[in-house]
Design an enzyme around this catalytic site. Structure first.
Site, PDB file in Angstrom:
ATOM      1  N   HIS A 197      83.829  30.252  67.311  1.00  0.00           N
ATOM      2  CA  HIS A 197      84.532  31.486  66.955  1.00  0.00           C
ATOM      3  C   HIS A 197      86.025  31.219  66.813  1.00  0.00           C
ATOM      4  O   HIS A 197      86.692  30.838  67.783  1.00  0.00           O
ATOM      5  CB  HIS A 197      84.288  32.555  68.023  1.00  0.00           C
ATOM      6  CG  HIS A 197      84.858  33.891  67.666  1.00  0.00           C
ATOM      7  ND1 HIS A 197      84.333  34.683  66.664  1.00  0.00           N
ATOM      8  CD2 HIS A 197      85.921  34.585  68.160  1.00  0.00           C
ATOM      9  CE1 HIS A 197      85.038  35.796  66.563  1.00  0.00           C
ATOM     10  NE2 HIS A 197      86.008  35.756  67.456  1.00  0.00           N
TER      11      HIS A 197
ATOM     12  N   ASP B  93      78.455  30.838  65.553  1.00  0.00           N
ATOM     13  CA  ASP B  93      79.466  31.646  66.247  1.00  0.00           C
ATOM     14  C   ASP B  93      78.825  32.338  67.457  1.00  0.00           C
ATOM     15  O   ASP B  93      77.903  33.137  67.306  1.00  0.00           O
ATOM     16  CB  ASP B  93      80.036  32.692  65.284  1.00  0.00           C
ATOM     17  CG  ASP B  93      81.264  33.407  65.843  1.00  0.00           C
ATOM     18  OD1 ASP B  93      81.318  33.650  67.067  1.00  0.00           O
ATOM     19  OD2 ASP B  93      82.158  33.750  65.049  1.00  0.00           O
TER      20      ASP B  93
ATOM     21  N   SER C 251      88.719  37.402  63.451  1.00  0.00           N
ATOM     22  CA  SER C 251      87.856  38.127  64.378  1.00  0.00           C
ATOM     23  C   SER C 251      87.973  39.642  64.162  1.00  0.00           C
ATOM     24  O   SER C 251      87.698  40.127  63.064  1.00  0.00           O
ATOM     25  CB  SER C 251      88.198  37.732  65.819  1.00  0.00           C
ATOM     26  OG  SER C 251      87.211  38.184  66.720  1.00  0.00           O
TER      27      SER C 251
END
Length: 438
Positions: free
Chosen positions: A387, A358, A232
């Site tokens: 995600h 996502d 991320s």
């Protein structure tokens, strides 16, 4: 004298209402339930019906790469998982369920970290958590180079407000160590229970901490090849660092997982849908919780009143990173912080994994063409995965991307490509024996 109302004088709405009252209440409840289910199916982007019609086979991983890439030919072409299918756990057939339940469903065997406190050049403190030993392995890894052979090191850079105790970070650390890797979690400054010891906090585009940590590990473990995984926001920081330093990076291989790529575009994406606004608020609150842990520093170098009022990640950045970086607008800060502009400068083998569905990082920000132009990058995209999740199997206990990256690192570790880059010798079992003797 009034004339009685005839049938033609009755309102059609009244007739409709009277007709509805004749329908059993159970039917109304059933219809309301069906409407609610359809609403949830659309809101959560559930794809179980598609999975059923596709016979639960999943979708092939889509690879984007340069056709003349030695990296693809010598390494990625040998990675079976990246050339196979990804099939999400049936009862998690939704990017939102995968994302929201990530911290709840990931379970890892108990293990302990050994903490090393690294002091940066500006006096800041960064917690480096090394994975030590656990029951079902025949080796021990630690931060002191105490193993007999030269063990390659995997540096893990967590997401926005995650640290070494986040379940998915512990999962990747455990799985990598189980396959023989020495694992260290590079926590963002101010996280992992460490105080801010200088007037600086981490932001979406702050790469100096990672740069100093990598150089530190390279100098203290000169024989060990360094690999890196960013998840991320950690992926954005990692790719940005790789692009900024180019050929001067001591890392021999890297992986980017669910990189937001373009922070400005991501900020716009957060304002689109109901679920995106939900994630935006949750992440903003998490950032504010971090700021409250270090209120003195944040108040001194940021705008504390603005931080307290922030209702989105963009607003939080406006009163923190924009100010400390001396940017005129928050959009300017977001452009600077984005790794997408530096993809073409990456000079080390890099595999990037993103899910098209996502719900936190929009797929519109994925730099398809830039990745295709760079011979050092292979972009792997899946239709599903959420995600940072990519749950697989009926039990949902494993994350597909962790297995895929471990396989990629293992192939790269024993490949001729890495031998040419580092000058190290690898034996027939793929074990690094040390530098080649000339």
């Amino acid at each position: 004298m009034e004339t009685p109302a005839g049938p033609d004088d009755v309102s059609p709405y009244q007739l409709l209402l009277e007709g509805l009252t004749l329908i059993p209440i159970s039917f109304h409840l059933l219809m309301a339930f069906l409407v609610f289910i359809i609403f949830l199916y659309i809101l959560l982007e559930i794809h179980i019906i598609y999975d059923i019609f596709s016979e639960f086979r999943g979708n092939y991983v889509s690879l984007t790469y340069n056709s003349s890439s030695d990296f693809y030919r010598d390494v990625v072409s040998k990675c079976h998982l990246l050339h196979g299918r990804y099939f999400s756990t049936p009862w998690l057939s939704s990017p939102h369920l995968q994302t929201i339940l990530l911290h709840l469903l990931v379970k890892t065997r108990d293990f302990s970290y050994k903490r090393e406190l690294f002091i940066s050049s500006d006096g800041g403190t960064i917690a480096l958590d090394w994975l030590m030993n656990f029951d079902d392995t025949r080796f021990q890894v630690n931060g002191d180079g105490g193993v007999a052979k030269v063990v390659p090191i995997v540096i893990v850079i967590p997401g926005l407000t995650s640290d070494s105790d986040a379940p998915y970070i512990k999962h990747v650390a455990y799985k990598m160590a189980k396959h023989g890797w020495n694992v260290v979690i590079s926590n963002h400054r101010g996280l992992g229970g460490v105080p801010l010891t200088s007037d600086c906090f981490y932001t979406a585009g702050w790469t100096e901490d990672l740069r100093e940590v990598v150089n530190h590990l390279h100098s203290t473990h000169p024989e060990a090849p360094l690999f890196a995984i960013g998840t991320s926001l950690g992926a954005n920081i990692l790719v940005k660092y790789l692009g900024e330093d180019g050929v001067n990076v001591p890392i021999v291989g890297a992986a980017s997982i669910c990189n937001p790529w373009d922070i400005l575009m991501g900020d716009r994406f957060f304002g689109r849908g109901l679920m995106q606004r939900f994630y935006n608020r949750v992440l903003a609150n998490a950032l504010k919780d971090v700021a409250r842990l270090h209120r003195v520093v944040y108040a001194r170098i940021g705008d504390w009143e603005g931080i307290e009022k922030a209702r989105s990640v963009g607003e939080f950045n406006k009163y923190t990173g924009r100010i400390t970086g001396n940017f005129e607008t928050v959009d300017a800060f977001h452009r600077w912080a984005s790794s997408v502009h530096l993809v073409s400068n990456v000079r080390v083998p890099l595999v990037c994994i993103n899910a098209i569905d996502d719900p936190v990082c929009t797929n519109e920000a994925i730099p398809w063409d830039e990745c295709r132009m760079n011979k050092n990058i292979v972009l792997a995209t899946t239709q599903h995965g959420g995600h940072n999740a990519f749950f697989e199997g009926m039990s949902g206990k494993n994350l597909w991307w962790v297995r895929a990256i471990e396989e990629y690192f293992s192939v790269l570790h024993s490949s001729l490509l890495m031998n040419k880059k580092t000058g190290h010798v690898v034996n027939a079992q793929g074990v690094l024996m040390g530098p080649a003797k000339v």
